[in-house]
Design a protein around this motif. Structure first.
Motif, short mmCIF file in Angstrom:
data_model
loop_
_atom_site.label_atom_id
_atom_site.label_comp_id
_atom_site.label_asym_id
_atom_site.label_seq_id
_atom_site.Cartn_x
_atom_site.Cartn_y
_atom_site.Cartn_z
N THR A 462 0.81 -1.22 0.00
CA THR A 462 0.00 0.00 0.00
C THR A 462 0.84 1.27 0.00
OG1 THR A 462 -0.14 -0.15 2.42
CG2 THR A 462 -1.95 -1.10 1.16
N HIS A 463 2.13 1.16 0.31
CA HIS A 463 2.95 2.37 0.27
C HIS A 463 3.22 2.80 -1.17
CE1 HIS A 463 7.06 1.13 -1.04
NE2 HIS A 463 6.64 -0.07 -0.65
N LYS A 464 2.83 1.96 -2.13
CA LYS A 464 2.94 2.32 -3.55
C LYS A 464 1.59 2.71 -4.15
CE LYS A 464 5.19 -1.54 -4.59
NZ LYS A 464 5.95 -2.56 -5.36
N PHE A 465 0.57 2.91 -3.33
CA PHE A 465 -0.71 3.43 -3.80
C PHE A 465 -0.59 4.95 -3.96
CE2 PHE A 465 -3.85 -0.06 -2.28
CZ PHE A 465 -3.10 -1.01 -2.97
N THR A 526 -2.56 -7.11 -1.09
CA THR A 526 -1.86 -6.15 -0.25
C THR A 526 -1.60 -6.77 1.12
OG1 THR A 526 -3.86 -5.15 0.69
CG2 THR A 526 -3.12 -4.32 -1.45
N GLU A 527 -0.94 -6.00 1.98
CA GLU A 527 -0.70 -6.48 3.35
C GLU A 527 -1.98 -6.51 4.18
OE1 GLU A 527 0.61 -2.06 3.37
OE2 GLU A 527 0.52 -3.76 1.97
N PHE A 528 -3.03 -5.86 3.70
CA PHE A 528 -4.31 -5.87 4.39
C PHE A 528 -5.27 -6.92 3.82
CE2 PHE A 528 -2.89 -1.37 4.74
CZ PHE A 528 -2.61 -1.39 6.09
N GLY A 529 -4.81 -7.68 2.86
CA GLY A 529 -5.65 -8.71 2.26
C GLY A 529 -5.81 -8.48 0.77
N MET A 530 -6.71 -9.22 0.19
CA MET A 530 -6.97 -9.11 -1.24
C MET A 530 -8.20 -8.22 -1.46
SD MET A 530 -6.24 -13.05 -2.39
CE MET A 530 -7.07 -13.68 -0.94
N VAL A 531 -8.01 -7.17 -2.22
CA VAL A 531 -9.06 -6.19 -2.45
C VAL A 531 -9.23 -6.00 -3.95
CG1 VAL A 531 -8.63 -4.99 -0.27
CG2 VAL A 531 -7.43 -4.26 -2.34
N PRO A 532 -10.43 -5.65 -4.39
CA PRO A 532 -10.62 -5.33 -5.82
C PRO A 532 -10.02 -3.97 -6.13
CG PRO A 532 -12.65 -5.03 -4.62
CD PRO A 532 -11.70 -5.63 -3.64
N ILE A 539 -8.63 2.70 0.77
CA ILE A 539 -7.37 2.57 1.50
C ILE A 539 -6.61 3.91 1.50
CG2 ILE A 539 -5.16 1.36 1.54
CD1 ILE A 539 -6.54 -1.04 0.33
N LEU A 540 -6.62 4.59 0.38
CA LEU A 540 -5.96 5.89 0.32
C LEU A 540 -6.60 6.90 1.28
CD1 LEU A 540 -5.39 6.21 -3.54
CD2 LEU A 540 -3.63 5.96 -1.79
N ARG A 541 -7.92 6.86 1.40
CA ARG A 541 -8.60 7.77 2.32
C ARG A 541 -8.22 7.47 3.78
NH1 ARG A 541 -13.32 6.93 0.68
NH2 ARG A 541 -14.03 5.45 2.26
N GLU A 542 -8.09 6.20 4.13
CA GLU A 542 -7.70 5.85 5.49
C GLU A 542 -6.28 6.32 5.80
OE1 GLU A 542 -9.57 4.56 7.81
OE2 GLU A 542 -11.32 4.44 6.48
N PHE A 543 -5.38 6.17 4.86
CA PHE A 543 -4.02 6.64 5.09
C PHE A 543 -3.96 8.16 5.16
CE2 PHE A 543 -2.52 2.42 3.51
CZ PHE A 543 -1.72 2.11 4.60
N ARG A 544 -4.77 8.85 4.39
CA ARG A 544 -4.79 10.30 4.44
C ARG A 544 -5.26 10.80 5.80
NH1 ARG A 544 -8.77 11.37 1.34
NH2 ARG A 544 -7.69 10.66 -0.54
N GLN A 545 -6.25 10.16 6.35
CA GLN A 545 -6.74 10.56 7.68
C GLN A 545 -5.70 10.27 8.76
OE1 GLN A 545 -10.47 8.53 8.19
NE2 GLN A 545 -11.55 9.77 6.66
N SER A 546 -5.00 9.16 8.65
CA SER A 546 -3.97 8.85 9.65
C SER A 546 -2.78 9.78 9.53
CB SER A 546 -3.52 7.39 9.49
OG SER A 546 -2.93 7.19 8.21
#
Length: 554
Positions: A462-465, A526-532, A539-546
């Motif tokens: 996910t660090h490459k999203f 990803t490290e969080f599982g398999m996502v479409p 996932i990008l929105r969650e990282f932006r909030q964190s």
């Protein structure tokens, strides 16, 4: 009309009061119904009645021959045609940028504007309301003979033709020489086009061979840390490849930069360190453009530097930044790879799977090796392409782990895809619209698998999203060495492109990446599982909030 009747008409006109404008309008209407010949005779007799009124019907401006311009009703068909041609020529000359008065009105055609025509047809009321500056006519106009009219028509036709040719010449001169304020356009020399890429990719950073001497000529190279100088050279010569490897090497070099940094007197650490770090980033960009993962790591580090309190001691602040970099490497790269590999291994069947992979991906290689260690029986098809030929490194590692492999090139994809059950591919980045940025040729493999209903698994941390949206491989890409396309390793006899730089119209294009549409992707591991692919924005929105909370390495 005889002279006696003309004299009687003049005597009668002198004894009677002057007619009103209404009477004149009715007289002109009757003359128009009577025909051109009677109308011209009535106009000739009406001029002495006006008692010094201008002889010209339009605006009172005298013509060159002393005779007033005729209304369009009195003109013949040839005269009207000549008048229209002269007006068109005048408009063309005006649009071409030439002087408006360059086109001369025909002598006999009387090129009068619309307002003058209305004044002639409107009677004496219109002439009395608008004062005239011309001299009054003392002698009544004598009707012209047929021979004079023919001469006037011929002169008008010649004038219109000359005006039209002059307008065409003026228009041609404006087009060639740029008449007026328009700057002349220079023709582009085909030899001036860059030989490194086509014009379609001219907006990208052009490839330049980086050497030690070229780096020493860079501005502010004296302020670059030796670790970053060495890293830039390794980026340029290709000794460090792969998104994760490049990002890890950059973060480790930045740790050394921060460790050796000293805040100047009168400066604040958070501000001056950001400027110092920007110089090092710009130097790395000169050596090779940054990847998406590197950009995310730099953005994360800059955010942490900007939140350092000015009251914090320098040693403590530097230690905190080094720990922040270590946590980012541990959580976002190392631990993420371990979790991703576990999810990818779970997708490999215990027996009979035929997995296709393309080029080289560190996380895909690791997942296949772990699956073989888990006792699963499968076969791998390694697909490769020029000029990088990265699939050979993948083939060597898988063979060392005891995995049966088949090595093919990209042009055999349509043949080998029938034997494949799954496709595992790496990625340089996954964008917010679900498209995958990966090694050039990956999109062709995914398209072929999609056409044959084969599942496509993208292994990406996910660090490459990235939040960027990209629909093609033109807007953002990286250009490689064009010389790599001209030479074939191990086959010196294949030299058909030797001396390609001597041909000004020949250009070699070596693109590093291509874009895979989201509809070709079955699942993103990803490290969080398999996502479409459609879940990437979540996932990008969650990282932006964190990131906004500034707590922890996320």
């Amino acid at each position: 009309m005889s002279s006696a009747s003309a004299g009687m008409f003049s005597l009668d006109a002198s004894t009677r009061p002057s007619p009103t404008p209404q009477h004149q309008q009715s007289a002109f209407a009757a003359a128009a119904q009577a025909g051109p010949s009677s109308q011209s005779q009535q106009a000739a007799h009406a001029q002495p009645q006006q008692g010094g009124a201008p002889a010209q019907a339009g605006g009172g401006q005298p013509h060159g021959d002393g005779k007033g311009p005729k209304p369009q009703r009195e003109m013949t068909k040839a005269e009207r045609r000549a008048l229209q041609e002269s007006q068109r020529a005048a408009k063309a000359a005006q649009k071409a940028g030439g002087p408006v008065g360059a086109v001369e009105k025909p002598k006999g055609a009387a090129a009068a504007p619309a307002a003058e025509g209305r004044g002639a047809r409107g009677g004496g009321g219109a002439q009395e309301a608008r004062p005239s500056t011309s001299k009054p006519a003392s002698v009544a106009a004598v009707p012209r003979t047929e021979s004079e009219r023919r001469q006037d028509v011929a002169a008008a036709s010649g004038t219109a033709a000359a005006a039209a040719s002059g307008a065409a010449a003026a228009a041609g001169g404006a087009a060639v020489d740029g008449a007026g304020a328009a700057a002349p356009k220079k023709k582009k020399d085909p030899k001036a086009v860059s030989l490194n890429s086509t014009e379609l990719f001219a907006h990208l950073q052009q490839y330049k061979r980086v050497t030690v001497s070229s780096l020493l000529h860079q501005p502010a190279v004296g302020n670059i840390h030796p670790a970053v100088l060495q890293l830039g050279l390794r980026y340029a010569d290709g000794s460090i490849r792969g998104a994760n490897a490049r990002c890890l090497a950059m973060l480790n070099a930045f740790c050394q930069v921060i460790r050796d940094y000293t805040t100047p007197e009168g400066k604040e650490l958070s501000r001056d360190l950001l400027r110092h770090l920007n110089d090092h980033v710009n130097f790395l960009v000169v050596c090779r453009p940054l990847s998406v993962g590197m950009g995310n790591a730099i953005r994360h580090l800059k955010l942490r530097i900007s939140t350092i309190s000015p009251d914090m001691p320098e040693a403590e602040a530097k230690q905190e930044l080094e720990q922040e970099i270590a946590d980012y490497i541990n959580v976002r790269i190392d631990s993420a790879d371990k979790q991703l590999v576990n999810y990818a291994v779970a997708k490999v069947e215990p027996h009979g799977d035929v997995i296709l992979t393309y080029a080289a991906s560190h996380v895909v290689q690791r997942a296949l090796v772990e699956a073989a260690r888990a006792g699963k029986s499968f076969r791998v098809v390694v697909m490769d392409s020029r000029p990088e030929m990265e699939g050979r490194a993948t083939l060597a590692r898988l063979l060392a782990a005891g995995i049966p492999c088949t090595y093919v090139h990209l042009n055999a994809a349509s043949y080998i895809i029938r034997e494949v059950t799954k496709v595992f591919l790496g990625a340089a980045a996954v964008l917010s619209n679900g498209t995958v940025l990966s090694r050039a040729g990956t999109a062709a493999v995914a398209m072929m698998a999609h056409a044959h209903s084969k599942p496509v698994m993208i292994c990406c941390e996910t660090h490459k999203f990235n939040e960027r949206v990209q629909l093609d491989s033109i807007t953002h890409n990286e250009l490689g060495d064009p010389e790599a396309l001209a030479a074939v390793p191990g086959k010196p006899e294949v030299n058909s492109l030797e001396g390609w730089k001597e041909h000004p119209r020949l250009r070699l294009l070596n693109l590093k990446y291509d874009v895979m549409p989201a509809e070709y992707v079955t699942m993103v591991v990803t490290e969080f599982g398999m996502v479409p692919p459609t879940s990437v924005p979540v996932i990008l929105r969650e990282f932006r909030q964190s990131e906004q909370t500034v707590s922890g390495p996320f």
